[in-house]
Design a protein around this motif. Structure first.
Motif, PDB file in Angstrom:
ATOM      1  N   THR A  61       0.844  -1.184   0.000  1.00  0.00           N
ATOM      2  CA  THR A  61       0.000   0.000   0.000  1.00  0.00           C
ATOM      3  C   THR A  61       0.882   1.236   0.000  1.00  0.00           C
ATOM      4  O   THR A  61       2.069   1.166   0.329  1.00  0.00           O
ATOM      5  CB  THR A  61      -0.940   0.002   1.230  1.00  0.00           C
ATOM      6  OG1 THR A  61      -1.856   1.096   1.121  1.00  0.00           O
ATOM      7  CG2 THR A  61      -0.152   0.153   2.523  1.00  0.00           C
ATOM      8  N   THR A  62       0.325   2.383  -0.387  1.00  0.00           N
ATOM      9  CA  THR A  62       1.101   3.618  -0.488  1.00  0.00           C
ATOM     10  C   THR A  62       1.392   4.203   0.888  1.00  0.00           C
ATOM     11  O   THR A  62       0.554   4.149   1.786  1.00  0.00           O
ATOM     12  CB  THR A  62       0.295   4.636  -1.331  1.00  0.00           C
ATOM     13  OG1 THR A  62       0.096   4.077  -2.626  1.00  0.00           O
ATOM     14  CG2 THR A  62       1.035   5.953  -1.454  1.00  0.00           C
ATOM     15  N   HIS A  63       2.591   4.753   1.052  1.00  0.00           N
ATOM     16  CA  HIS A  63       2.983   5.424   2.289  1.00  0.00           C
ATOM     17  C   HIS A  63       3.625   6.766   1.955  1.00  0.00           C
ATOM     18  O   HIS A  63       3.954   7.039   0.801  1.00  0.00           O
ATOM     19  CB  HIS A  63       3.983   4.586   3.091  1.00  0.00           C
ATOM     20  CG  HIS A  63       3.439   3.288   3.597  1.00  0.00           C
ATOM     21  ND1 HIS A  63       2.444   3.212   4.539  1.00  0.00           N
ATOM     22  CD2 HIS A  63       3.748   2.006   3.284  1.00  0.00           C
ATOM     23  CE1 HIS A  63       2.176   1.931   4.798  1.00  0.00           C
ATOM     24  NE2 HIS A  63       2.949   1.178   4.038  1.00  0.00           N
ATOM     25  N   THR A  64       3.832   7.580   2.999  1.00  0.00           N
ATOM     26  CA  THR A  64       4.610   8.806   2.843  1.00  0.00           C
ATOM     27  C   THR A  64       5.662   8.866   3.937  1.00  0.00           C
ATOM     28  O   THR A  64       5.606   8.118   4.921  1.00  0.00           O
ATOM     29  CB  THR A  64       3.743  10.080   2.939  1.00  0.00           C
ATOM     30  OG1 THR A  64       3.455  10.358   4.320  1.00  0.00           O
ATOM     31  CG2 THR A  64       2.457   9.954   2.153  1.00  0.00           C
ATOM     32  N   PHE A  65       6.612   9.761   3.746  1.00  0.00           N
ATOM     33  CA  PHE A  65       7.706   9.982   4.705  1.00  0.00           C
ATOM     34  C   PHE A  65       7.667  11.471   4.989  1.00  0.00           C
ATOM     35  O   PHE A  65       8.200  12.278   4.225  1.00  0.00           O
ATOM     36  CB  PHE A  65       9.006   9.541   4.046  1.00  0.00           C
ATOM     37  CG  PHE A  65      10.232   9.609   4.923  1.00  0.00           C
ATOM     38  CD1 PHE A  65      10.531   8.593   5.816  1.00  0.00           C
ATOM     39  CD2 PHE A  65      11.124  10.664   4.806  1.00  0.00           C
ATOM     40  CE1 PHE A  65      11.691   8.629   6.586  1.00  0.00           C
ATOM     41  CE2 PHE A  65      12.282  10.713   5.572  1.00  0.00           C
ATOM     42  CZ  PHE A  65      12.567   9.694   6.455  1.00  0.00           C
ATOM     43  N   HIS A  68       6.385  10.755  10.228  1.00  0.00           N
ATOM     44  CA  HIS A  68       5.268   9.814  10.232  1.00  0.00           C
ATOM     45  C   HIS A  68       4.820   9.562   8.800  1.00  0.00           C
ATOM     46  O   HIS A  68       5.350  10.169   7.862  1.00  0.00           O
ATOM     47  CB  HIS A  68       4.093  10.393  11.053  1.00  0.00           C
ATOM     48  CG  HIS A  68       3.547  11.669  10.476  1.00  0.00           C
ATOM     49  ND1 HIS A  68       4.159  12.896  10.677  1.00  0.00           N
ATOM     50  CD2 HIS A  68       2.475  11.904   9.664  1.00  0.00           C
ATOM     51  CE1 HIS A  68       3.465  13.834  10.030  1.00  0.00           C
ATOM     52  NE2 HIS A  68       2.447  13.262   9.406  1.00  0.00           N
ATOM     53  N   CYS A  69       3.860   8.694   8.654  1.00  0.00           N
ATOM     54  CA  CYS A  69       3.210   8.498   7.366  1.00  0.00           C
ATOM     55  C   CYS A  69       1.888   9.253   7.428  1.00  0.00           C
ATOM     56  O   CYS A  69       1.090   9.028   8.334  1.00  0.00           O
ATOM     57  CB  CYS A  69       2.966   7.013   7.107  1.00  0.00           C
ATOM     58  SG  CYS A  69       1.898   6.693   5.694  1.00  0.00           S
ATOM     59  N   SER A  70       1.668  10.155   6.461  1.00  0.00           N
ATOM     60  CA  SER A  70       0.461  10.978   6.531  1.00  0.00           C
ATOM     61  C   SER A  70      -0.801  10.176   6.228  1.00  0.00           C
ATOM     62  O   SER A  70      -1.903  10.600   6.560  1.00  0.00           O
ATOM     63  CB  SER A  70       0.578  12.176   5.587  1.00  0.00           C
ATOM     64  OG  SER A  70       0.641  11.732   4.250  1.00  0.00           O
ATOM     65  N   ILE A  71      -0.635   9.024   5.609  1.00  0.00           N
ATOM     66  CA  ILE A  71      -1.792   8.171   5.328  1.00  0.00           C
ATOM     67  C   ILE A  71      -2.112   7.297   6.541  1.00  0.00           C
ATOM     68  O   ILE A  71      -3.272   7.017   6.831  1.00  0.00           O
ATOM     69  CB  ILE A  71      -1.519   7.286   4.093  1.00  0.00           C
ATOM     70  CG1 ILE A  71      -1.218   8.167   2.885  1.00  0.00           C
ATOM     71  CG2 ILE A  71      -2.693   6.357   3.811  1.00  0.00           C
ATOM     72  CD1 ILE A  71      -0.659   7.404   1.699  1.00  0.00           C
ATOM     73  N   HIS A  72      -1.069   6.867   7.237  1.00  0.00           N
ATOM     74  CA  HIS A  72      -1.228   6.016   8.425  1.00  0.00           C
ATOM     75  C   HIS A  72      -0.511   6.706   9.579  1.00  0.00           C
ATOM     76  O   HIS A  72       0.663   6.415   9.850  1.00  0.00           O
ATOM     77  CB  HIS A  72      -0.631   4.629   8.179  1.00  0.00           C
ATOM     78  CG  HIS A  72      -1.053   4.009   6.876  1.00  0.00           C
ATOM     79  ND1 HIS A  72      -0.264   4.021   5.746  1.00  0.00           N
ATOM     80  CD2 HIS A  72      -2.206   3.390   6.537  1.00  0.00           C
ATOM     81  CE1 HIS A  72      -0.910   3.409   4.765  1.00  0.00           C
ATOM     82  NE2 HIS A  72      -2.088   3.021   5.208  1.00  0.00           N
ATOM     83  N   PRO A  73      -1.172   7.607  10.284  1.00  0.00           N
ATOM     84  CA  PRO A  73      -0.504   8.434  11.307  1.00  0.00           C
ATOM     85  C   PRO A  73       0.090   7.638  12.470  1.00  0.00           C
ATOM     86  O   PRO A  73       0.881   8.185  13.228  1.00  0.00           O
ATOM     87  CB  PRO A  73      -1.632   9.343  11.810  1.00  0.00           C
ATOM     88  CG  PRO A  73      -2.672   9.315  10.741  1.00  0.00           C
ATOM     89  CD  PRO A  73      -2.580   7.960  10.108  1.00  0.00           C
ATOM     90  N   PHE A  74      -0.266   6.365  12.581  1.00  0.00           N
ATOM     91  CA  PHE A  74       0.317   5.558  13.663  1.00  0.00           C
ATOM     92  C   PHE A  74       1.727   5.099  13.311  1.00  0.00           C
ATOM     93  O   PHE A  74       2.435   4.569  14.153  1.00  0.00           O
ATOM     94  CB  PHE A  74      -0.565   4.341  13.954  1.00  0.00           C
ATOM     95  CG  PHE A  74      -0.806   3.470  12.749  1.00  0.00           C
ATOM     96  CD1 PHE A  74       0.070   2.441  12.440  1.00  0.00           C
ATOM     97  CD2 PHE A  74      -1.905   3.689  11.919  1.00  0.00           C
ATOM     98  CE1 PHE A  74      -0.140   1.641  11.324  1.00  0.00           C
ATOM     99  CE2 PHE A  74      -2.125   2.894  10.804  1.00  0.00           C
ATOM    100  CZ  PHE A  74      -1.244   1.870  10.505  1.00  0.00           C
ATOM    101  N   MET A  75       2.148   5.301  12.066  1.00  0.00           N
ATOM    102  CA  MET A  75       3.504   4.929  11.668  1.00  0.00           C
ATOM    103  C   MET A  75       4.458   6.064  12.011  1.00  0.00           C
ATOM    104  O   MET A  75       4.263   7.194  11.559  1.00  0.00           O
ATOM    105  CB  MET A  75       3.570   4.635  10.170  1.00  0.00           C
ATOM    106  CG  MET A  75       2.770   3.418   9.735  1.00  0.00           C
ATOM    107  SD  MET A  75       2.679   3.260   7.953  1.00  0.00           S
ATOM    108  CE  MET A  75       4.413   3.131   7.504  1.00  0.00           C
ATOM    109  N   HIS A  76       5.474   5.768  12.800  1.00  0.00           N
ATOM    110  CA  HIS A  76       6.400   6.812  13.249  1.00  0.00           C
ATOM    111  C   HIS A  76       7.841   6.364  13.106  1.00  0.00           C
ATOM    112  O   HIS A  76       8.152   5.172  13.145  1.00  0.00           O
ATOM    113  CB  HIS A  76       6.156   7.151  14.729  1.00  0.00           C
ATOM    114  CG  HIS A  76       4.860   7.835  14.981  1.00  0.00           C
ATOM    115  ND1 HIS A  76       4.667   9.168  14.700  1.00  0.00           N
ATOM    116  CD2 HIS A  76       3.702   7.369  15.464  1.00  0.00           C
ATOM    117  CE1 HIS A  76       3.420   9.481  15.022  1.00  0.00           C
ATOM    118  NE2 HIS A  76       2.811   8.419  15.494  1.00  0.00           N
TER     119      HIS A  76
HETATM  120 CU   LIG Z   1       1.478   4.659   5.418  1.00  0.00          CU
END
Ligand SMILES: [Cu+2]
Length: 132
Positions: free
Chosen positions: A82-86, A118-126
Motif C-alpha cells: 500500500t502507499t505510504h509517505t515519509f 510519520h506516514c500521513s496516510i497512516h498516522p500511527f507509523m512513526h
Molecule cells: Cu502509510
C-alpha cells in the motif's frame, strides 16, 4: 581450635574450586573473544557504506531511528503493498508525498537536529531522522 581448623579447610576447598572454575572459563572466553574480534573487524566496513536508507514494510519504518550527516541523501523505499509517505512531524522539513508500492523517494536535510516523522496516510507509523 577444632572449629577454626575445619573452617580453614572449607575455605581452601572453596578457593580451589573457584580457581579451577576460573581457569576453565577464562580459557574458553579468550578463545571466543579472539574469533569475535577478527570477524567483527572484517565485517564492519560494509554496513557503514550504504546506511542512508529507510525501508517501509508491514507498516513500519526500518530502522525506527536513522542518523545521517547533514545534507546526505536518505532514500525511502516502500516494500509494502500500500502507499505510504515519509513526512516530518513539523510539517515543513521534508515530505516525500506518496511513495507507491515498490517505489522509493529521496530526501535530504541539511540542518542538524532530531526530526520525528510519520506516514500521513497512516498516522500511527512513526520514526525519527537524526541529522548530525
Ligand atoms: Cu502509510
Amino acid at each position: 581450635m577444632k572449629a577454626r581448623h575445619s573452617i580453614l579447610s572449607l575455605i581452601v576447598v572453596a578457593a580451589v574450586t573457584i580457581l579451577a572454575a576460573g581457569c576453565g572459563g577464562g580459557s574458553s572466553n579468550a578463545n571466543s573473544s579472539n574469533s569475535n574480534t577478527s570477524t567483527g573487524a572484517s565485517s564492519q566496513p560494509a554496513p557503514s557504506s550504504g546506511s542512508n536508507a529507510v525501508k517501509i514494510s508491514n507498516f513500519t519504518f526500518v530502522p525506527a531511528t536513522l542518523s545521517v550527516k547533514g545534507g546526505a541523501s536518505v532514500t525511502v523505499t516502500n516494500n509494502d503493498s500500500t502507499t505510504h509517505t515519509f513526512t516530518s512531524d513539523d510539517g515543513h522539513s521534508f515530505d516525500t508525498g506518496n511513495i507507491g508500492t515498490g517505489s522509493s523517494k529521496t530526501v535530504s536535510v541539511s540542518k542538524a537536529g532530531r526530526y520525528p516523522y510519520h506516514c500521513s496516510i497512516h498516522p500511527f507509523m512513526h520514526g525519527t531522522l537524526v541529522i548530525k
